[in-house]
Design an enzyme around this catalytic site. Sequence first.
Site, PDB file in Angstrom:
ATOM      1  CG  HIS A   1      33.057  -1.492 -13.346  1.00 30.13           C
ATOM      2  ND1 HIS A   1      33.082  -2.849 -13.160  1.00 30.13           N
ATOM      3  CD2 HIS A   1      31.766  -1.192 -13.661  1.00 30.13           C
ATOM      4  CE1 HIS A   1      31.864  -3.343 -13.369  1.00 30.13           C
ATOM      5  NE2 HIS A   1      31.054  -2.367 -13.667  1.00 30.13           N
TER       6      HIS A   1
ATOM      7  CD  GLU B   1      37.376  -6.738 -16.662  1.00 28.69           C
ATOM      8  OE1 GLU B   1      38.219  -6.640 -15.744  1.00 28.69           O
ATOM      9  OE2 GLU B   1      36.144  -6.760 -16.469  1.00 28.69           O
TER      10      GLU B   1
ATOM     11  CG  ASP C   1      36.434  -2.792 -11.313  1.00 29.17           C
ATOM     12  OD1 ASP C   1      35.360  -2.562 -10.753  1.00 29.17           O
ATOM     13  OD2 ASP C   1      36.531  -3.205 -12.487  1.00 29.17           O
TER      14      ASP C   1
END
Length: 275
Positions: free
Chosen positions: A182, A144, A192
Amino acid sequence: MSFSIRISLAFIVAATVYSCTPKPFAASNKQYKKQVKQLAKTISKIPKDSLMSDSMKLPENWVGTINYGLRKPNIVIIHHTAQKNCEETVQSFTINKSQVSAHYVICKDGTLFHMLNDYLRAWHAGVSKWGTQSDINSSSIGIEIDNNGNEVFSEAQLNCLLGLLTNLKKTYNIPTANFIGHSEIAPTRKVDPNVNFPWKRLAENGFGNWYDDTTGIEIPDGFNTTYALRIIGYDIHNLPAATQSFRRHFLSVDQPGEFTEPEKKVLFTLMKKYL
Ligand SMILES: [Zn+2]
Protein backbone atom coordinates in the site's frame (compact mmCIF):
# COMPACT_ATOMS: atom_id res chain seq x y z
CA MET A 1 -36.47 -43.25 2.48
CA SER A 2 -37.27 -44.08 6.08
CA PHE A 3 -38.46 -41.42 8.51
CA SER A 4 -35.33 -41.76 10.65
CA ILE A 5 -33.02 -41.32 7.64
CA ARG A 6 -34.99 -38.24 6.58
CA ILE A 7 -34.68 -36.82 10.08
CA SER A 8 -30.91 -37.49 10.06
CA LEU A 9 -30.49 -35.81 6.65
CA ALA A 10 -32.52 -32.83 7.79
CA PHE A 11 -30.31 -32.56 10.84
CA ILE A 12 -27.11 -32.76 8.76
CA VAL A 13 -28.37 -30.06 6.36
CA ALA A 14 -29.44 -27.83 9.25
CA ALA A 15 -26.12 -28.37 11.02
CA THR A 16 -24.17 -27.55 7.84
CA VAL A 17 -26.07 -24.33 7.21
CA TYR A 18 -25.64 -23.37 10.83
CA SER A 19 -21.91 -24.01 10.78
CA CYS A 20 -21.46 -22.07 7.50
CA THR A 21 -23.17 -18.97 8.83
CA PRO A 22 -21.28 -17.58 11.81
CA LYS A 23 -23.97 -15.90 13.86
CA PRO A 24 -22.29 -12.50 14.24
CA PHE A 25 -22.02 -12.19 10.44
CA ALA A 26 -25.34 -13.68 9.35
CA ALA A 27 -26.77 -10.23 8.68
CA SER A 28 -23.77 -8.94 6.71
CA ASN A 29 -23.57 -12.20 4.74
CA LYS A 30 -27.21 -11.70 3.78
CA GLN A 31 -26.47 -8.10 2.79
CA TYR A 32 -23.48 -9.31 0.71
CA LYS A 33 -25.74 -11.60 -1.32
CA LYS A 34 -28.30 -8.86 -1.80
CA GLN A 35 -25.66 -6.47 -3.16
CA VAL A 36 -24.24 -9.15 -5.49
CA LYS A 37 -27.74 -9.74 -6.88
CA GLN A 38 -28.12 -6.01 -7.44
CA LEU A 39 -24.81 -5.86 -9.33
CA ALA A 40 -25.82 -8.87 -11.45
CA LYS A 41 -28.99 -7.03 -12.36
CA THR A 42 -27.02 -3.94 -13.33
CA ILE A 43 -24.64 -5.72 -15.70
CA SER A 44 -27.37 -7.82 -17.29
CA LYS A 45 -29.24 -4.72 -18.46
CA ILE A 46 -28.89 -3.44 -22.01
CA PRO A 47 -27.48 0.11 -21.77
CA LYS A 48 -30.09 2.82 -22.27
CA ASP A 49 -27.78 5.79 -22.63
CA SER A 50 -24.98 6.24 -25.09
CA LEU A 51 -21.64 7.90 -24.36
CA MET A 52 -21.67 9.07 -28.01
CA SER A 53 -25.18 10.38 -28.43
CA ASP A 54 -24.59 12.01 -31.85
CA SER A 55 -23.29 8.98 -33.71
CA MET A 56 -24.96 6.17 -31.80
CA LYS A 57 -28.55 5.81 -30.66
CA LEU A 58 -29.60 3.24 -28.12
CA PRO A 59 -31.20 0.76 -28.04
CA GLU A 60 -31.16 0.60 -31.91
CA ASN A 61 -27.36 0.51 -32.03
CA TRP A 62 -26.94 -2.04 -29.28
CA VAL A 63 -25.69 -5.41 -30.54
CA GLY A 64 -24.51 -7.69 -27.78
CA THR A 65 -21.37 -9.67 -28.56
CA ILE A 66 -21.29 -13.23 -27.30
CA ASN A 67 -17.53 -13.28 -26.78
CA TYR A 68 -16.66 -11.93 -23.36
CA GLY A 69 -15.65 -12.77 -19.80
CA LEU A 70 -15.15 -11.13 -16.45
CA ARG A 71 -12.31 -8.61 -16.03
CA LYS A 72 -9.53 -10.08 -13.95
CA PRO A 73 -7.37 -8.65 -11.17
CA ASN A 74 -3.86 -7.84 -12.37
CA ILE A 75 -2.13 -6.47 -9.29
CA VAL A 76 -1.97 -7.47 -5.59
CA ILE A 77 -1.74 -4.88 -2.83
CA ILE A 78 -0.48 -6.00 0.57
CA HIS A 79 -1.48 -4.09 3.71
CA HIS A 80 -1.05 -4.30 7.45
CA THR A 81 -4.27 -3.66 9.33
CA ALA A 82 -2.91 -1.31 12.03
CA GLN A 83 -5.68 -2.65 14.25
CA LYS A 84 -5.79 -4.50 17.55
CA ASN A 85 -6.68 -7.93 16.22
CA CYS A 86 -8.19 -9.87 13.35
CA GLU A 87 -11.69 -9.80 14.82
CA GLU A 88 -11.64 -6.01 14.82
CA THR A 89 -10.64 -5.94 11.14
CA VAL A 90 -13.22 -8.48 10.01
CA GLN A 91 -15.83 -6.63 12.00
CA SER A 92 -14.91 -3.26 10.46
CA PHE A 93 -15.22 -4.72 6.94
CA THR A 94 -18.76 -5.88 7.65
CA ILE A 95 -20.20 -2.56 8.76
CA ASN A 96 -21.28 0.19 6.42
CA LYS A 97 -19.78 3.00 8.47
CA SER A 98 -16.14 2.04 7.82
CA GLN A 99 -16.44 2.22 4.00
CA VAL A 100 -13.33 0.03 3.71
CA SER A 101 -12.78 -3.60 2.78
CA ALA A 102 -10.32 -6.10 1.36
CA HIS A 103 -10.62 -9.39 -0.44
CA TYR A 104 -8.61 -11.30 2.17
CA VAL A 105 -7.61 -10.94 5.82
CA ILE A 106 -4.82 -13.03 7.34
CA CYS A 107 -4.81 -13.45 11.12
CA LYS A 108 -1.73 -13.98 13.29
CA ASP A 109 -2.41 -17.71 13.66
CA GLY A 110 -2.59 -18.12 9.87
CA THR A 111 -6.38 -18.14 9.65
CA LEU A 112 -7.48 -16.76 6.30
CA PHE A 113 -10.77 -14.94 5.81
CA HIS A 114 -12.04 -14.48 2.26
CA MET A 115 -14.37 -11.48 2.34
CA LEU A 116 -15.08 -10.59 -1.27
CA ASN A 117 -15.18 -12.45 -4.57
CA ASP A 118 -11.90 -11.76 -6.42
CA TYR A 119 -13.79 -10.38 -9.41
CA LEU A 120 -15.41 -7.63 -7.38
CA ARG A 121 -13.91 -4.26 -6.44
CA ALA A 122 -12.86 -3.90 -2.79
CA TRP A 123 -12.24 -0.54 -1.16
CA HIS A 124 -8.70 -0.88 0.14
CA ALA A 125 -6.38 1.30 -1.95
CA GLY A 126 -7.96 4.76 -1.59
CA VAL A 127 -6.38 7.65 -3.51
CA SER A 128 -3.40 5.96 -5.10
CA LYS A 129 -1.26 5.67 -8.20
CA TRP A 130 1.17 3.15 -9.69
CA GLY A 131 2.66 3.83 -13.10
CA THR A 132 -0.21 5.43 -14.98
CA GLN A 133 -2.90 3.52 -13.10
CA SER A 134 -4.92 5.65 -10.71
CA ASP A 135 -7.89 3.40 -9.98
CA ILE A 136 -6.02 0.63 -8.24
CA ASN A 137 -9.16 -0.74 -6.56
CA SER A 138 -10.56 -1.63 -9.98
CA SER A 139 -7.62 -3.78 -11.00
CA SER A 140 -6.35 -5.22 -7.73
CA ILE A 141 -6.77 -7.79 -5.00
CA GLY A 142 -6.37 -6.35 -1.50
CA ILE A 143 -4.83 -8.46 1.26
CA GLU A 144 -4.85 -7.23 4.85
CA ILE A 145 -2.42 -8.82 7.31
CA ASP A 146 -3.27 -8.52 11.00
CA ASN A 147 -0.52 -6.39 12.55
CA ASN A 148 -0.64 -3.37 14.85
CA GLY A 149 1.66 -1.44 12.53
CA ASN A 150 4.97 -2.17 14.25
CA GLU A 151 4.95 -5.88 14.89
CA VAL A 152 6.90 -8.63 13.17
CA PHE A 153 4.69 -10.75 10.90
CA SER A 154 4.14 -14.29 12.17
CA GLU A 155 5.45 -17.32 10.35
CA ALA A 156 1.91 -18.69 10.18
CA GLN A 157 0.76 -15.48 8.46
CA LEU A 158 3.60 -15.55 5.96
CA ASN A 159 3.07 -19.20 5.09
CA CYS A 160 -0.61 -18.52 4.58
CA LEU A 161 0.18 -15.45 2.47
CA LEU A 162 2.63 -17.33 0.24
CA GLY A 163 0.03 -20.03 -0.40
CA LEU A 164 -2.62 -17.45 -1.24
CA LEU A 165 -0.30 -15.51 -3.55
CA THR A 166 0.65 -18.71 -5.36
CA ASN A 167 -3.01 -19.37 -6.11
CA LEU A 168 -3.75 -15.78 -7.14
CA LYS A 169 -0.73 -15.50 -9.42
CA LYS A 170 -1.59 -18.74 -11.17
CA THR A 171 -5.34 -18.18 -11.40
CA TYR A 172 -5.17 -14.62 -12.78
CA ASN A 173 -1.74 -14.71 -14.43
CA ILE A 174 -0.56 -11.72 -12.36
CA PRO A 175 2.89 -10.40 -13.41
CA THR A 176 5.71 -10.88 -10.88
CA ALA A 177 6.31 -7.11 -10.61
CA ASN A 178 2.69 -6.49 -9.61
CA PHE A 179 2.91 -7.69 -6.01
CA ILE A 180 3.42 -4.49 -4.04
CA GLY A 181 2.48 -2.71 -0.84
CA HIS A 182 0.00 0.00 0.00
CA SER A 183 2.91 2.34 0.78
CA GLU A 184 4.11 2.06 -2.83
CA ILE A 185 0.85 3.23 -4.34
CA ALA A 186 0.10 5.90 -1.73
CA PRO A 187 3.52 7.05 -0.45
CA THR A 188 2.27 10.31 1.07
CA ARG A 189 -0.48 8.61 3.07
CA LYS A 190 0.51 5.05 3.89
CA VAL A 191 3.40 3.11 5.41
CA ASP A 192 2.00 -0.40 5.23
CA PRO A 193 3.12 -3.06 5.33
CA ASN A 194 5.71 -1.94 7.89
CA VAL A 195 9.47 -2.40 7.55
CA ASN A 196 9.30 -5.84 9.14
CA PHE A 197 7.58 -7.20 6.07
CA PRO A 198 9.88 -9.69 4.28
CA TRP A 199 9.68 -8.42 0.69
CA LYS A 200 12.92 -10.22 -0.23
CA ARG A 201 11.42 -13.56 0.79
CA LEU A 202 8.34 -12.80 -1.28
CA ALA A 203 10.48 -11.91 -4.29
CA GLU A 204 12.41 -15.16 -3.91
CA ASN A 205 9.07 -16.94 -4.24
CA GLY A 206 8.09 -15.01 -7.38
CA PHE A 207 6.06 -12.19 -5.85
CA GLY A 208 7.59 -8.80 -6.59
CA ASN A 209 10.98 -7.83 -8.00
CA TRP A 210 14.23 -7.62 -6.09
CA TYR A 211 17.61 -6.07 -6.86
CA ASP A 212 20.76 -7.94 -7.81
CA ASP A 213 23.98 -7.95 -5.79
CA THR A 214 25.39 -4.44 -6.04
CA THR A 215 29.02 -5.41 -5.34
CA GLY A 216 31.25 -3.74 -7.92
CA ILE A 217 28.36 -1.98 -9.63
CA GLU A 218 29.30 1.27 -11.36
CA ILE A 219 26.45 3.70 -11.75
CA PRO A 220 26.60 5.38 -15.17
CA ASP A 221 27.00 9.15 -15.39
CA GLY A 222 23.66 10.86 -15.68
CA PHE A 223 21.74 8.18 -13.78
CA ASN A 224 18.60 9.96 -12.61
CA THR A 225 17.11 8.57 -9.39
CA THR A 226 13.79 10.36 -9.93
CA TYR A 227 13.31 8.83 -13.37
CA ALA A 228 14.36 5.45 -11.97
CA LEU A 229 11.64 5.60 -9.33
CA ARG A 230 9.15 6.62 -12.02
CA ILE A 231 10.17 3.71 -14.28
CA ILE A 232 9.54 1.27 -11.43
CA GLY A 233 6.07 2.76 -10.91
CA TYR A 234 6.29 5.28 -8.07
CA ASP A 235 4.33 8.51 -8.23
CA ILE A 236 7.14 11.10 -8.05
CA HIS A 237 5.01 14.17 -7.39
CA ASN A 238 6.17 14.01 -3.79
CA LEU A 239 9.74 12.82 -4.24
CA PRO A 240 10.71 12.60 -0.54
CA ALA A 241 7.66 10.38 0.09
CA ALA A 242 8.41 8.15 -2.90
CA THR A 243 12.07 7.85 -1.83
CA GLN A 244 11.06 6.88 1.70
CA SER A 245 8.56 4.33 0.40
CA PHE A 246 11.27 2.77 -1.77
CA ARG A 247 13.63 2.62 1.21
CA ARG A 248 10.94 1.01 3.37
CA HIS A 249 10.34 -1.75 0.82
CA PHE A 250 13.82 -2.52 -0.43
CA LEU A 251 16.09 -1.54 2.47
CA SER A 252 13.79 -2.23 5.45
CA VAL A 253 14.46 1.25 6.82
CA ASP A 254 11.75 3.78 7.47
CA GLN A 255 13.73 6.99 7.18
CA PRO A 256 13.46 10.17 5.13
CA GLY A 257 16.34 11.74 3.20
CA GLU A 258 18.02 11.70 -0.17
CA PHE A 259 19.49 8.55 -1.67
CA THR A 260 22.94 7.56 -0.45
CA GLU A 261 25.47 6.18 -2.96
CA PRO A 262 24.89 2.51 -1.90
CA GLU A 263 21.13 3.08 -2.14
CA LYS A 264 21.53 4.50 -5.65
CA LYS A 265 23.19 1.22 -6.66
CA VAL A 266 20.20 -0.73 -5.34
CA LEU A 267 17.83 1.55 -7.26
CA PHE A 268 19.92 1.24 -10.42
CA THR A 269 19.99 -2.57 -10.44
CA LEU A 270 16.31 -2.76 -9.59
CA MET A 271 15.29 -0.29 -12.29
CA LYS A 272 16.83 -2.55 -14.95
CA LYS A 273 14.19 -5.22 -14.14
CA TYR A 274 11.50 -2.83 -15.39
CA LEU A 275 13.12 -1.85 -18.71
ZN1 LIG B 1 -3.26 -0.27 3.74
